[in-house]
Design a protein around this motif. Structure first.
Motif, PDB file in Angstrom:
ATOM      1  N   PHE A  97      10.321   8.762  -5.119  1.00 41.55           N
ATOM      2  CA  PHE A  97       9.883   7.374  -5.011  1.00 41.55           C
ATOM      3  C   PHE A  97      11.069   6.429  -4.780  1.00 41.55           C
ATOM      4  O   PHE A  97      11.027   5.566  -3.888  1.00 41.55           O
ATOM      5  N   ALA A  98      12.131   6.605  -5.554  1.00 44.65           N
ATOM      6  CA  ALA A  98      13.277   5.695  -5.427  1.00 44.65           C
ATOM      7  C   ALA A  98      13.943   5.813  -4.081  1.00 44.65           C
ATOM      8  O   ALA A  98      14.453   4.817  -3.538  1.00 44.65           O
ATOM      9  N   GLU A  99      13.942   7.005  -3.509  1.00 41.08           N
ATOM     10  CA  GLU A  99      14.626   7.233  -2.235  1.00 41.08           C
ATOM     11  C   GLU A  99      13.915   6.612  -1.045  1.00 41.08           C
ATOM     12  O   GLU A  99      14.532   6.345  -0.017  1.00 41.08           O
ATOM     13  N   VAL A 100      12.599   6.380  -1.169  1.00 42.00           N
ATOM     14  CA  VAL A 100      11.831   5.959   0.000  1.00 42.00           C
ATOM     15  C   VAL A 100      11.414   4.500  -0.050  1.00 42.00           C
ATOM     16  O   VAL A 100      10.682   4.043   0.818  1.00 42.00           O
ATOM     17  N   LEU A 101      11.867   3.752  -1.024  1.00 43.19           N
ATOM     18  CA  LEU A 101      11.538   2.332  -1.091  1.00 43.19           C
ATOM     19  C   LEU A 101      12.697   1.483  -0.570  1.00 43.19           C
ATOM     20  O   LEU A 101      13.822   1.937  -0.534  1.00 43.19           O
ATOM     21  N   MET A 146       0.828  -1.201   0.000  1.00 42.09           N
ATOM     22  CA  MET A 146       0.000   0.000   0.000  1.00 42.09           C
ATOM     23  C   MET A 146       0.865   1.255   0.000  1.00 42.09           C
ATOM     24  O   MET A 146       0.540   2.252  -0.672  1.00 42.09           O
ATOM     25  N   TRP A 147       1.974   1.229   0.733  1.00 47.92           N
ATOM     26  CA  TRP A 147       2.907   2.358   0.716  1.00 47.92           C
ATOM     27  C   TRP A 147       3.424   2.602  -0.700  1.00 47.92           C
ATOM     28  O   TRP A 147       3.459   3.746  -1.181  1.00 47.92           O
ATOM     29  N   GLU A 148       3.813   1.538  -1.394  1.00 42.78           N
ATOM     30  CA  GLU A 148       4.294   1.673  -2.765  1.00 42.78           C
ATOM     31  C   GLU A 148       3.196   2.238  -3.668  1.00 42.78           C
ATOM     32  O   GLU A 148       3.459   3.090  -4.536  1.00 42.78           O
TER      33      GLU A 148
END
Length: 242
Positions: A238-242, A227-229
């Protein structure tokens, strides 16, 4: 448990946010806005250590860009200049709940609608099961501007994940900022179900039992991560927080 892990803060550096922590707070703010869970008002924070947390910039959350850092706030003490008054709620929760690593203050539409009638959603479906046996209501429509009010909200929250403020939105407390964002979405979905059942004359239909909720409210299978994604898809960080 989920796969989310907090970034370490160097002891000698004190409460200095890492670049990823700043990105997480910004991405969370924008995710809440994209999902329609906040508008001009709302804020989110991430605990840095026992004494400090990082709160997003005091702007409409969807307009926070990747260059805007949040502000470090003491868990105990005066709010820094420029920090919104209701961030006192975050302070009071962090003081009481060492398990809480993130706090979100939001105003989801259906949660707001129910709260205006003095109601909170019951656990009637899977996403509502995370709030069993129910969500407490802070029965005061005023904005939170004093420590006493903030303490009242935190006390009403107790050990649970959510408290609803009458006609004034909700506060979510969670073990990570990713979980806090997801739980905010789940609570609004529970409010949607509650309103639809009531509109259909089905308010008396039985909800989930505590045992059913305990079994359904799982964190396995990357429930929160997916759900976060979904909520962060397309975000500039986006790339920094996955």
């Amino acid at each position: 448990m989920t796969d989310f892990q907090a970034d370490a803060v160097s002891p000698e550096a004190g409460a200095v946010p890492t670049a990823r922590q700043q990105s997480l707070v910004r991405a969370a703010a924008r995710a809440l806005s994209r999902a329609g869970l906040v508008h001009a008002y709302g804020h989110c924070s991430l605990r840095l250590d026992a004494d400090a947390f990082l709160v997003c910039a005091a702007r409409p959350m969807g307009q926070i860009d990747p260059t805007e850092d949040g502000v470090v706030v003491p868990v105990n003490g005066e709010l820094p200049d420029g920090v919104l008054g209701e961030v006192r709620i975050h302070q009071q929760i962090y003081q009481r709940r060492p398990d809480v690593q993130s706090v979100i203050r939001s105003m989801p539409r259906d949660v707001m609608t129910l709260s205006a009638a003095g109601l909170t959603p019951s656990p009637r479906h899977g996403m509502g099961s995370y709030f069993s046996p129910g969500v407490p209501l802070w029965q005061d429509p005023q904005l939170i501007r004093t420590e006493a009010q903030a303490a009242g909200v935190a006390d009403t929250l107790g050990t649970g994940p959510a408290v609803v403020m009458q006609g004034n939105g909700t506060v979510i407390a969670a073990a990570s900022i990713e979980e806090a964002v997801v739980l905010t979405w789940y609570l609004e979905d529970a409010a949607r179900i509650e309103l639809q059942l009531r509109a259909a004359g089905l308010a008396d239909a039985p909800g989930l039992t505590p045992d059913q909720c305990a079994q359904r409210a799982t964190r396995a299978g990357r429930i929160f991560e997916r759900m976060w994604e979904y909520l962060c898809a397309g975000d500039p960080e986006f790339a920094e927080v996955l």
